[in-house]
Scaffold this motif. Structure first.
Motif, mmCIF file in Angstrom:
data_model
loop_
_atom_site.group_PDB
_atom_site.id
_atom_site.type_symbol
_atom_site.label_atom_id
_atom_site.label_comp_id
_atom_site.label_asym_id
_atom_site.label_seq_id
_atom_site.Cartn_x
_atom_site.Cartn_y
_atom_site.Cartn_z
ATOM 1 N N ARG A 170 -86.058 81.140 -55.930
ATOM 2 C CA ARG A 170 -86.068 81.677 -57.226
ATOM 3 C C ARG A 170 -85.476 83.122 -57.212
ATOM 4 O O ARG A 170 -85.997 84.062 -56.194
ATOM 5 N N ARG A 218 -90.765 80.070 -64.070
ATOM 6 C CA ARG A 218 -90.289 79.090 -62.826
ATOM 7 C C ARG A 218 -89.030 78.537 -62.915
ATOM 8 O O ARG A 218 -88.743 77.735 -62.347
ATOM 9 N N ARG A 312 -95.995 72.188 -63.424
ATOM 10 C CA ARG A 312 -95.238 73.035 -62.618
ATOM 11 C C ARG A 312 -94.520 72.261 -61.352
ATOM 12 O O ARG A 312 -93.095 72.719 -61.248
ATOM 13 N N ALA A 316 -90.512 72.594 -61.008
ATOM 14 C CA ALA A 316 -89.684 72.635 -59.650
ATOM 15 C C ALA A 316 -88.700 71.584 -59.360
ATOM 16 O O ALA A 316 -87.721 71.922 -58.669
ATOM 17 N N MET A 321 -86.273 73.595 -56.847
ATOM 18 C CA MET A 321 -86.993 74.694 -56.112
ATOM 19 C C MET A 321 -87.643 74.314 -54.892
ATOM 20 O O MET A 321 -88.147 73.322 -54.733
ATOM 21 N N ASP A 323 -90.417 74.306 -52.064
ATOM 22 C CA ASP A 323 -91.830 74.014 -52.237
ATOM 23 C C ASP A 323 -92.684 75.101 -52.397
ATOM 24 O O ASP A 323 -92.495 75.937 -51.538
ATOM 25 N N GLU A 324 -93.426 75.263 -53.546
ATOM 26 C CA GLU A 324 -94.406 76.852 -53.459
ATOM 27 C C GLU A 324 -95.616 76.385 -52.665
ATOM 28 O O GLU A 324 -96.119 75.053 -52.429
#
Length: 394
Positions: A170, A218, A312, A316, A321, A323-324
């Motif tokens: 991000r 996000r 969330r 993603a 995105m 991986d958080e």
């Protein structure tokens, strides 16, 4: 595990109900959850919601519009920055060897006098250092400097072809700093569009703006629309628009005025209604018009918990995105949880650790203090004070 929370066949979870939606609509036979129906495990619901979801197509945007989006690919610098040796401070551009050993007791005369440069300006040819202003007195150099002192060399800030941001990251404020310094005019990003429907929402509607802000936070775009609580209106709102996914808020329960699950079934496919998470048990997942649909409860803490558990990762996945990752932090108080449910506990980060604030029924004044959540797995009874837990940022 409590039988009320185990995974069972669809026919055991839901009961059949025939709905005449409205004139011009087909008669729909759907499976509507009852108050006593068992709950779907969170992992199973996640697969049903996200299992077929692919990242949205990249789009090229002006650099100014890239902030907050997710990089579609690795972004590299087209040129070195600075392009040539540049002054890092105000002073006199000198050749270091020519002023070696200079001091107030052994001043050095330079002919012609050294040129003045401002910070950020390229160094004149033949110079390789910047003498501070106090190093020049009465027409003489009274201080020596080393080669490259006060100077940024070519490519010191950014090398040519250097990766400034990885794919799936991000784009934040410091990424923008580097991208702007590299003088990029545009970048390729993924920015999923989500249609957020407030179904018969109360006035003021607080849940849908909150979820919209979380989507934007996000890397997505959020369009908030309102729909009356009738099945036909909600179903039409689900079908409308060109978003990549739909989040429907409110009317998820089994009360007489709760029609969101039936509307989702009428608009597409209701895959799971009733998820084994707390708060957020009445959440549902499905598809309509070829896009995933997530149904969230209307209460803010339940909507937020279900979004963090299901929405969330959906955003993603759509954004491609990376991986958080949660951070392990020490709890200052214990957390007690029910076996068989995935418990979402809101937490506040303090100087001495993480304070659990609560979950289901958490008052807004307490919810507003939350910095993150911890997820208590269904096999766990919670955490002890002083134990580490994984904290997911809100």
């Amino acid at each position: 595990m409590d039988p009320a929370h185990r995974a069972v066949a669809d026919g055991e979870r839901l009961r059949a109900k025939t709905l005449i939606i409205a004139p011009g609509w087909r008669i729909a036979t759907v499976m509507i959850r009852t108050a006593s129906s068992p709950l779907f495990p969170l992992r199973e619901a996640m697969v049903l919601l996200c299992g077929e979801v692919a990242p949205v197509s990249p789009t090229t945007v002006p650099l100014a519009a890239a902030f907050g989006c997710v990089a579609a690919g690795a972004i590299a610098a087209p040129n070195a920055k600075p392009a040539s040796p540049t002054a890092m401070r105000d002073g006199f551009a000198v050749e270091a060897a020519a002023v070696g050993g200079a001091s107030t007791y052994a001043p050095i005369f330079l002919v012609p006098p050294p040129p003045w440069v401002e910070a950020g300006e390229p160094l004149p040819r033949g110079s390789n250092a910047v003498l501070p202003p106090e190093g020049w007195e009465n027409g003489t150099v009274v201080m020596d400097v080393a080669a490259r002192e006060g100077v940024s060399g070519a490519g010191d800030d950014i090398a040519r072809d250097e990766t400034l941001i990885e794919a799936g990251s991000r784009i934040g404020p410091l990424h923008m700093l580097a991208l702007e310094a590299a003088e990029l005019a545009s970048v390729d990003v993924r920015r999923p569009r989500l249609r957020i429907i407030a179904a018969g929402a109360p006035i003021p509607d607080t849940a849908s703006p909150m979820i919209a802000r979380l989507v934007v936070h996000r890397g997505g775009e959020a369009e908030v629309v309102r729909a009356r609580s009738e099945v036909s209106d909600i179903a039409q709102a689900i079908r409308d628009g060109s978003a990549d996914a739909v989040i429907l808020i409110g009317g998820s329960g089994v009360g007489r005025s709760d029609h969101s699950a039936a509307a989702l079934a009428a608009a597409g496919e209701l895959r799971a209604h009733g998820i084994a998470i707390r708060p957020g048990e009445t959440a549902a997942v499905g598809t309509a018009a070829g896009r995933p649909v997530l149904l969230l409860p209307g209460r803010p803490e339940a909507a937020l918990a279900a979004f963090m558990a299901l929405g969330r990762p959906l955003v993603a996945r759509l954004a491609g995105m990376q991986d958080e990752r949660p951070r392990r932090q020490v709890l200052v108080r214990k957390v007690v949880s029910l076996i068989g449910l995935t418990e979402i506990v809101f937490v506040r980060i303090r100087s001495d650790g993480v304070e659990p604030l609560g979950g289901a029924g958490l008052p807004l004044r307490r919810l507003a203090q939350a910095d993150g959540i911890i997820v208590v797995e269904p096999e766990s009874e919670g955490f002890s004070a002083g134990e580490e837990a994984e904290v997911w940022s809100l």
